[in-house]
Design a protein around this motif. Structure first.
Motif, PDB file in Angstrom:
ATOM      1  N   VAL A  79     -49.651  82.585 -37.938  1.00  0.00           N
ATOM      2  CA  VAL A  79     -50.183  81.715 -38.983  1.00  0.00           C
ATOM      3  C   VAL A  79     -51.422  81.053 -38.381  1.00  0.00           C
ATOM      4  CG1 VAL A  79     -49.754  79.719 -40.459  1.00  0.00           C
ATOM      5  CG2 VAL A  79     -47.879  81.306 -39.932  1.00  0.00           C
ATOM      6  N   LEU A  80     -52.580  81.348 -38.949  1.00  0.00           N
ATOM      7  CA  LEU A  80     -53.836  80.856 -38.376  1.00  0.00           C
ATOM      8  C   LEU A  80     -53.989  79.360 -38.611  1.00  0.00           C
ATOM      9  CD1 LEU A  80     -56.429  81.801 -36.917  1.00  0.00           C
ATOM     10  CD2 LEU A  80     -57.469  82.067 -39.186  1.00  0.00           C
ATOM     11  N   ARG A  81     -54.202  78.628 -37.519  1.00  0.00           N
ATOM     12  CA  ARG A  81     -54.381  77.178 -37.613  1.00  0.00           C
ATOM     13  C   ARG A  81     -55.845  76.836 -37.853  1.00  0.00           C
ATOM     14  NH1 ARG A  81     -51.174  74.655 -32.480  1.00  0.00           N
ATOM     15  NH2 ARG A  81     -53.336  74.550 -31.814  1.00  0.00           N
ATOM     16  N   ASP A  82     -56.104  75.589 -38.187  1.00  0.00           N
ATOM     17  CA  ASP A  82     -57.476  75.153 -38.454  1.00  0.00           C
ATOM     18  C   ASP A  82     -58.385  75.314 -37.239  1.00  0.00           C
ATOM     19  OD1 ASP A  82     -56.842  74.510 -41.058  1.00  0.00           O
ATOM     20  OD2 ASP A  82     -56.471  72.393 -40.639  1.00  0.00           O
ATOM     21  N   ASP A  83     -57.794  75.201 -36.029  1.00  0.00           N
ATOM     22  CA  ASP A  83     -58.601  75.338 -34.818  1.00  0.00           C
ATOM     23  C   ASP A  83     -58.714  76.794 -34.348  1.00  0.00           C
ATOM     24  OD1 ASP A  83     -56.067  75.836 -33.848  1.00  0.00           O
ATOM     25  OD2 ASP A  83     -56.077  74.237 -32.339  1.00  0.00           O
ATOM     26  N   ASP A  85     -56.411  78.720 -33.437  1.00  0.00           N
ATOM     27  CA  ASP A  85     -55.295  79.129 -32.598  1.00  0.00           C
ATOM     28  C   ASP A  85     -54.215  79.688 -33.525  1.00  0.00           C
ATOM     29  OD1 ASP A  85     -53.735  79.589 -30.370  1.00  0.00           O
ATOM     30  OD2 ASP A  85     -53.873  77.534 -29.606  1.00  0.00           O
ATOM     31  N   LEU A  86     -53.208  80.326 -32.951  1.00  0.00           N
ATOM     32  CA  LEU A  86     -52.162  80.947 -33.750  1.00  0.00           C
ATOM     33  C   LEU A  86     -50.848  80.197 -33.630  1.00  0.00           C
ATOM     34  CD1 LEU A  86     -52.813  84.729 -32.961  1.00  0.00           C
ATOM     35  CD2 LEU A  86     -53.633  83.394 -34.911  1.00  0.00           C
ATOM     36  N   ASP A  87     -50.321  79.790 -34.758  1.00  0.00           N
ATOM     37  CA  ASP A  87     -48.944  79.332 -34.867  1.00  0.00           C
ATOM     38  C   ASP A  87     -48.114  80.580 -35.179  1.00  0.00           C
ATOM     39  OD1 ASP A  87     -46.635  77.759 -35.238  1.00  0.00           O
ATOM     40  OD2 ASP A  87     -47.797  76.170 -36.206  1.00  0.00           O
ATOM     41  N   TRP A  88     -46.794  80.465 -35.189  1.00  0.00           N
ATOM     42  CA  TRP A  88     -45.941  81.616 -35.440  1.00  0.00           C
ATOM     43  C   TRP A  88     -44.805  81.239 -36.377  1.00  0.00           C
ATOM     44  CZ3 TRP A  88     -47.615  86.213 -33.614  1.00  0.00           C
ATOM     45  CH2 TRP A  88     -48.626  86.163 -32.635  1.00  0.00           C
ATOM     46  N   ALA A  89     -44.449  82.169 -37.258  1.00  0.00           N
ATOM     47  CA  ALA A  89     -43.328  81.972 -38.168  1.00  0.00           C
ATOM     48  C   ALA A  89     -42.587  83.302 -38.300  1.00  0.00           C
ATOM     49  CB  ALA A  89     -43.809  81.482 -39.532  1.00  0.00           C
ATOM     50  N   VAL A  90     -41.308  83.237 -38.645  1.00  0.00           N
ATOM     51  CA  VAL A  90     -40.455  84.427 -38.661  1.00  0.00           C
ATOM     52  C   VAL A  90     -40.570  85.162 -39.995  1.00  0.00           C
ATOM     53  CG1 VAL A  90     -38.057  85.230 -38.579  1.00  0.00           C
ATOM     54  CG2 VAL A  90     -38.867  83.526 -36.933  1.00  0.00           C
TER      55      VAL A  90
END
Length: 199
Positions: A79-83, A85-90
């Protein structure tokens, strides 16, 4: 300055090449990549996989993600963050996705945080090209996956998915670029740095 300029030219060239691949050939190539990966014992045994939902002319991962999930793996998607960087979700099946930034599908599940990739037993990433001798990958230019790969342990298999002709002798590299250990192509899986098929 020469490195970034070379990257821009190479990105443009590869995008043009990808756009010219017939849809049927792209589909057949993606099926071969998926079958090659699913044949690997270390892929079959990975309980937690970080992958991505392909878009455009990238080697398609939709069938791969679904197959890993159906075989019992927990699959995390970015999940692309505003900065950037990558967040993650299942991933929890095709109905668990919704359009995110830039229209790329993302899981609706609770976000696990950028460090969630540290727990993955297998990491599959996109690339426009990969250097066969160093494993350095050419991404889209945002640095998102270099940051994510920096969090991955040294013994975790990292795999970039490529079309034929995208495993190159020489990819421009910068200090922040993170290598991958394998390239998966329609013709097979290559362990990088050896130029030999993976065992």
């Amino acid at each position: 300055m020469e490195g970034p300029v070379d990257k821009l030219k190479l990105r443009s060239l590869i995008r043009q090449r990808r756009a010219s691949i017939p849809e049927a050939e792209q589909y057949a190539s993606s099926v071969r990549i998926r079958e090659t990966l699913l044949d690997q014992p270390w892929v079959q045994m990975a309980g937690l996989v970080a992958c991505y939902w392909s878009a455009g002319s990238e080697p398609a991962t939709h069938g791969l993600v679904f197959a890993l999930w159906k075989h019992g793996a927990t699959v995390m998607l970015p999940v692309l963050r505003d900065d950037l960087d990558l967040d993650w979700a299942v991933y929890d099946g095709p109905d668990s996705l919704t359009p995110g930034r830039f229209g790329i599908m993302e899981p609706t599940d609770v976000r696990r945080g950028a460090d969630a990739i540290r727990t993955a037993a297998l990491v599959i990433v996109p690339a426009l090209a990969v250097d066969r001798s160093t494993g350095v990958r050419l991404g889209r230019g945002g640095g998102s996956y270099d940051r994510a790969l920096a969090r991955v342990g040294p013994n975790v298999p990292t795999v970039a998915l490529l079309h034929e002709g995208e495993l190159l002798d020489g990819v421009p590299a910068e200090p922040h670029d993170r290598p991958v250990r394998y390239a998966a192509l329609p013709g097979g899986l290559v362990r990088l740095g050896t130029d030999q098929p993976a065992e």
